[in-house]
Scaffold this active site. Structure first.
Site, PDB file in Angstrom:
ATOM      1  N   ASN A   9       0.769  -1.220   0.015  1.00 57.62           N
ATOM      2  CA  ASN A   9       0.021   0.048   0.012  1.00 57.62           C
ATOM      3  C   ASN A   9       0.810   1.204  -0.042  1.00 57.62           C
ATOM      4  OD1 ASN A   9      -1.904   2.033   0.390  1.00 57.62           O
ATOM      5  ND2 ASN A   9      -2.252   1.481   2.505  1.00 57.62           N
ATOM      6  N   GLU A 165      -4.576  -5.174  10.918  1.00 59.76           N
ATOM      7  CA  GLU A 165      -3.815  -4.094  11.165  1.00 59.76           C
ATOM      8  C   GLU A 165      -4.084  -3.387  12.370  1.00 59.76           C
ATOM      9  OE1 GLU A 165      -4.285  -1.437   7.832  1.00 59.76           O
ATOM     10  OE2 GLU A 165      -6.315  -0.604   8.492  1.00 59.76           O
TER      11      GLU A 165
END
Length: 247
Positions: A9, A165
């Site tokens: 990302n 996460e």
């Protein structure tokens, strides 16, 4: 058996020079035994798609609007992502939840829109430091993932990737220990199993939170960790490739 999956990302980081150099290195050196996906910012998706043409590296977008078209200035639809060559999209990333007040209902709507267009949704879940210190990790995870599990059928869920996460470990340099990460991943897989045993067996659950080349091997060795959703380390070819090939 679930293959190792590593997703990069890039967040709001890119330039034409960086994109060309980084993707050229990833395409040339990505290990065949690992599935690799990159998520550049929206203005660079077309250029990234051209650069990845013919390679095994897949392309994804960072965010979509749940509507397919209309008067939504500045927004991007799932069908536009497909048109740009994307195969995947992030939904529910903690930065979207915290900075842009996205709710569990928003995450479900975006996940449905992605699936309807043919994109693979990478559904992100995770707790803050305050929530962890208050022993609310499992309650937060269950609430976030159940918004998707209860809103979709098993066939739809089978097309999703899930990413744990811990918010307190994103970009902070702090990383959940392999044991801490495995504990939450096992809990997530248990929630998937409560929906469907085969779903739990086949679904990828990634870890995201300051993943680096020097900690990837130990993290990925855990039974229920199937790879990583990588932030800052995905911007450096050597570091990212070290995560993709932790052996």
């Amino acid at each position: 058996m679930r293959r190792l999956l590593v997703a990069g990302n890039w967040k709001m980081n890119a330039s034409k020079v960086m994109l060309n150099e980084l993707l050229a290195s990833i395409v040339e050196n990505a290990p065949q035994q690992t599935d690799v996906v990159v998520f550049p910012p929206a203005p660079y998706l077309m250029a990234a798609s051209d650069k990845l043409q013919g390679s095994a590296v897949k392309l994804g977008g960072q965010n979509i609007n749940p509507n397919d078209s209309g008067a939504y200035t500045g927004e991007i639809s799932a069908s536009m992502m497909i048109d740009c060559g994307c195969e995947a999209v992030l939904v529910g990333h903690s930065e979207r939840r915290t900075l842009y007040a996205e709710t569990d209902a928003d995450v479900l709507a975006k996940t449905e829109a992605a699936l309807n267009a043919g994109l693979i949704p990478y559904v992100c879940i995770g707790e803050t430091l305050a929530e962890r210190e208050a022993n609310q990790t499992e309650a937060v995870i269950e609430q976030q993932i159940n918004a998707v599990l209860n809103g979709l059928n098993v066939q739809q869920l089978a097309k999703c990737v899930f990413a744990y996460e811990p918010v307190w470990a994103i970009g902070t340099g702090k990383t959940a220990s392999p044991e801490q990460a495995q504990q939450v991943h096992a809990f997530i897989r248990g929630l998937l199993a409560a929906k469907d045993e085969k779903l739990a067996l086949n679904s990828h659950v990634l870890y995201g939170g300051s993943v680096k080349a020097d900690n990837a091997k130990e993290l990925f060795a855990q039974q229920d960790i199937d790879g990583g959703l990588v932030g800052g380390a995905s911007l450096k070819a050597e570091e990212f490739l070290g995560i993709c090939n932790p052996a």
